[in-house]
Design a protein around this motif. Structure first.
Motif, mmCIF file in Angstrom:
data_model
loop_
_atom_site.group_PDB
_atom_site.id
_atom_site.type_symbol
_atom_site.label_atom_id
_atom_site.label_comp_id
_atom_site.label_asym_id
_atom_site.label_seq_id
_atom_site.Cartn_x
_atom_site.Cartn_y
_atom_site.Cartn_z
ATOM 1 N N THR A 263 -0.810 12.926 -7.006
ATOM 2 C CA THR A 263 -0.231 12.582 -5.707
ATOM 3 C C THR A 263 -0.875 11.299 -5.197
ATOM 4 O O THR A 263 -2.089 11.128 -5.280
ATOM 5 C CB THR A 263 -0.444 13.703 -4.679
ATOM 6 N N TYR A 264 -0.062 10.386 -4.701
ATOM 7 C CA TYR A 264 -0.615 9.215 -4.049
ATOM 8 C C TYR A 264 0.260 8.829 -2.867
ATOM 9 O O TYR A 264 1.407 9.240 -2.754
ATOM 10 C CB TYR A 264 -0.779 8.028 -5.014
ATOM 11 N N MET A 265 -0.318 8.019 -1.970
ATOM 12 C CA MET A 265 0.353 7.586 -0.755
ATOM 13 C C MET A 265 0.621 6.090 -0.802
ATOM 14 O O MET A 265 -0.193 5.309 -1.306
ATOM 15 C CB MET A 265 -0.497 7.902 0.474
ATOM 16 N N GLU A 266 1.772 5.703 -0.269
ATOM 17 C CA GLU A 266 2.088 4.294 -0.062
ATOM 18 C C GLU A 266 2.356 4.091 1.427
ATOM 19 O O GLU A 266 3.161 4.805 2.012
ATOM 20 C CB GLU A 266 3.304 3.870 -0.879
ATOM 21 N N ASP A 267 1.653 3.136 2.029
ATOM 22 C CA ASP A 267 1.783 2.874 3.459
ATOM 23 C C ASP A 267 2.518 1.562 3.706
ATOM 24 O O ASP A 267 2.388 0.604 2.938
ATOM 25 C CB ASP A 267 0.397 2.825 4.119
ATOM 26 N N PHE A 268 3.274 1.509 4.821
ATOM 27 C CA PHE A 268 4.098 0.356 5.151
ATOM 28 C C PHE A 268 3.785 -0.113 6.571
ATOM 29 O O PHE A 268 3.755 0.690 7.505
ATOM 30 C CB PHE A 268 5.577 0.710 5.045
ATOM 31 N N THR A 269 3.577 -1.418 6.710
ATOM 32 C CA THR A 269 3.294 -2.029 8.006
ATOM 33 C C THR A 269 4.331 -3.121 8.263
ATOM 34 O O THR A 269 4.561 -3.976 7.395
ATOM 35 C CB THR A 269 1.884 -2.635 8.032
ATOM 36 N N TYR A 270 4.934 -3.119 9.454
ATOM 37 C CA TYR A 270 6.052 -4.009 9.756
ATOM 38 C C TYR A 270 5.704 -5.010 10.842
ATOM 39 O O TYR A 270 4.902 -4.735 11.746
ATOM 40 C CB TYR A 270 7.268 -3.201 10.224
ATOM 41 N N THR A 271 6.357 -6.165 10.755
ATOM 42 C CA THR A 271 6.401 -7.128 11.848
ATOM 43 C C THR A 271 7.850 -7.195 12.314
ATOM 44 O O THR A 271 8.761 -7.349 11.485
ATOM 45 C CB THR A 271 5.940 -8.519 11.391
ATOM 46 N N TYR A 272 8.062 -7.084 13.631
ATOM 47 C CA TYR A 272 9.421 -7.004 14.165
ATOM 48 C C TYR A 272 9.752 -8.209 15.036
ATOM 49 O O TYR A 272 8.888 -8.787 15.688
ATOM 50 C CB TYR A 272 9.591 -5.731 14.996
ATOM 51 N N ASP A 273 11.032 -8.574 15.006
ATOM 52 C CA ASP A 273 11.594 -9.504 15.979
ATOM 53 C C ASP A 273 12.654 -8.705 16.718
ATOM 54 O O ASP A 273 13.766 -8.518 16.214
ATOM 55 C CB ASP A 273 12.192 -10.719 15.282
ATOM 56 N N GLY A 274 12.312 -8.216 17.889
ATOM 57 C CA GLY A 274 13.200 -7.292 18.585
ATOM 58 C C GLY A 274 13.182 -5.938 17.897
ATOM 59 O O GLY A 274 12.119 -5.380 17.633
ATOM 60 N N ALA A 279 9.267 -8.768 8.494
ATOM 61 C CA ALA A 279 8.285 -8.746 7.416
ATOM 62 C C ALA A 279 7.764 -7.323 7.257
ATOM 63 O O ALA A 279 7.692 -6.564 8.221
ATOM 64 C CB ALA A 279 7.131 -9.698 7.704
ATOM 65 N N VAL A 280 7.406 -6.983 6.016
ATOM 66 C CA VAL A 280 6.825 -5.667 5.744
ATOM 67 C C VAL A 280 5.785 -5.820 4.649
ATOM 68 O O VAL A 280 5.971 -6.572 3.691
ATOM 69 C CB VAL A 280 7.905 -4.640 5.324
ATOM 70 N N VAL A 281 4.673 -5.123 4.824
ATOM 71 C CA VAL A 281 3.616 -5.078 3.819
ATOM 72 C C VAL A 281 3.467 -3.636 3.357
ATOM 73 O O VAL A 281 3.289 -2.726 4.177
ATOM 74 C CB VAL A 281 2.272 -5.589 4.377
ATOM 75 N N SER A 282 3.566 -3.409 2.048
ATOM 76 C CA SER A 282 3.322 -2.071 1.510
ATOM 77 C C SER A 282 2.031 -2.096 0.705
ATOM 78 O O SER A 282 1.705 -3.100 0.058
ATOM 79 C CB SER A 282 4.484 -1.606 0.626
ATOM 80 N N LYS A 283 1.311 -0.974 0.727
ATOM 81 C CA LYS A 283 0.018 -0.931 0.044
ATOM 82 C C LYS A 283 -0.211 0.448 -0.551
ATOM 83 O O LYS A 283 -0.029 1.465 0.106
ATOM 84 C CB LYS A 283 -1.108 -1.270 1.024
ATOM 85 N N ILE A 284 -0.599 0.455 -1.825
ATOM 86 C CA ILE A 284 -1.012 1.674 -2.514
ATOM 87 C C ILE A 284 -2.433 1.453 -3.005
ATOM 88 O O ILE A 284 -2.745 0.410 -3.581
ATOM 89 C CB ILE A 284 -0.109 1.991 -3.722
ATOM 90 N N LYS A 303 6.922 -8.663 1.940
ATOM 91 C CA LYS A 303 8.344 -9.014 1.916
ATOM 92 C C LYS A 303 8.744 -9.582 3.267
ATOM 93 O O LYS A 303 8.373 -9.044 4.313
ATOM 94 C CB LYS A 303 9.189 -7.781 1.602
ATOM 95 N N THR A 304 9.497 -10.682 3.248
ATOM 96 C CA THR A 304 10.038 -11.259 4.482
ATOM 97 C C THR A 304 11.561 -11.188 4.461
ATOM 98 O O THR A 304 12.190 -11.224 3.392
ATOM 99 C CB THR A 304 9.607 -12.713 4.647
ATOM 100 N N ILE A 305 12.156 -11.082 5.648
ATOM 101 C CA ILE A 305 13.591 -10.971 5.787
ATOM 102 C C ILE A 305 14.072 -11.971 6.819
ATOM 103 O O ILE A 305 13.524 -12.047 7.927
ATOM 104 C CB ILE A 305 13.999 -9.549 6.257
ATOM 105 N N GLU A 306 15.087 -12.752 6.458
ATOM 106 C CA GLU A 306 15.714 -13.677 7.390
ATOM 107 C C GLU A 306 17.152 -13.209 7.639
ATOM 108 O O GLU A 306 17.814 -12.714 6.715
ATOM 109 C CB GLU A 306 15.724 -15.096 6.819
#
Length: 310
Positions: A263-274, A279-284, A303-306
């Motif tokens: 079992t392992y965990m993957e965490d996600f951290t987001y940057t929001y515009d509204g 942008a999102v950073v995932s880390k295992i 990852k960045t999104i436009e």
């Protein structure tokens, strides 16, 4: 990064699922339309020395990028680049009611979609003019509850990009490796979905009722720009890329992956515009011991999104 070959051909499979019960499966028309995405990948190795983690290896690599092309409110194509080089392009075709009926690429792959009672019933995969595989789609009310995969394992592995609320090709590779290893039936495998409101809470990979792999998820309250898009691309010679899911309304904050006692965990951290992520950073993080030393390996995807409309 390796170039795509015709043997390891991209399996692109897109299913568009509407974001509310008033809408019909087969249409994707988000308020925020993606224009471009790009990713970078980093793997860092650390060793514990006198109670302090010290970096002993750090490898960074640019990931593939995407350019989304729209024809009014309809997604016309997605272009995939390795650096500045165009790798391939997906093309989307619709019927007179703007319902998706076919997705194809320049390498000979095509998926055709069969509907009934305003819901997707099956997806037929063709290579050239030959039918090579099929995915049967089951529902519990308005929600997708089960996929019956009558398709080659390698194709099925490639065929999961946005089925998962979040994940990457590494997770898919591990899941299908376990299915292949433990399968009693070489012709069918099953993926079941459990829901918490408008978000997928759990996915299990099954073989004749036996759970081989299980993934569970937590979410934030922000809007997922892929909501309504059930898209499947990527092969294992592409870089591991964190993706959103078209099935879930919100964005994943954690993924718990369990298989074969691991079992392992993957965490996600987001940057929001509204309300939408830009942008999102995932880390295992994996920890291990060897010859009396404690090691820690971190896999990080940025990852960045436009968007075309702010």
């Amino acid at each position: 990064m390796k170039k795509l070959s015709k043997i390891m051909i991209i399996t692109l499979l897109s299913v568009f699922v509407f974001a509310s019960c008033e809408k019909e499966e087969g249409v994707f028309n988000p308020k925020q339309k993606i224009h471009k995405t790009s990713s970078t990948y980093e793997e860092m190795t650390e060793v514990l020395v006198n109670g302090t983690w010290q970096t002993v290896g750090d490898d960074k690599e640019a990931g593939p990028s995407e350019v989304w092309v729209w024809d009014g409110n309809l997604l016309s194509s997605i272009r995939y680049y390795d650096g500045i080089d165009l790798e391939y392009e997906e093309h989307y075709q619709y019927d007179k009611d703007n319902v998706l009926i076919r997705v194809s690429n320049d390498e000979g792959d095509a998926y055709e979609y069969v509907y009934g009672d305003s819901q997707l019933k099956e997806i037929d995969y063709f290579y050239g003019n030959e039918l090579e595989g099929r995915i049967m789609v089951s529902h519990d009310g308005k929600k997708i509850s089960k996929l019956t995969m009558q398709i080659d394992y390698a194709k099925a592995f490639s065929a999961l990009r946005h089925i998962l609320p979040a994940g990457d090709s590494k997770n898919m590779k591990k899941a299908f490796a376990q299915l292949k290893k433990n399968s009693k039936n070489d012709e069918e495998m099953y993926i079941n979905f459990e829901w918490d409101g408008d978000n997928v809470s759990k996915i299990t990979f099954n073989d004749e009722g036996e759970i081989i792999v299980m993934m569970s998820f937590t979410y934030d309250k922000k809007k997922n720009p892929y909501y309504g898009l059930f898209d499947i691309t990527r092969t294992d010679d592409m870089l591991d890329i964190t993706d959103f899911s078209g099935l879930s309304k919100n964005n994943v904050t954690s993924l718990c992956f369990s298989e074969d006692g691991e079992t392992y965990m993957e965490d996600f951290t987001y940057t929001y515009d509204g309300k939408y992520p830009v942008a999102v950073v995932s880390k295992i993080v994996f920890e291990d011991e060897e010859e009396g030393y404690s090691y820690r390996s971190s896999m990080i995807v940025n990852k960045t999104i436009e968007y075309t409309n702010k």
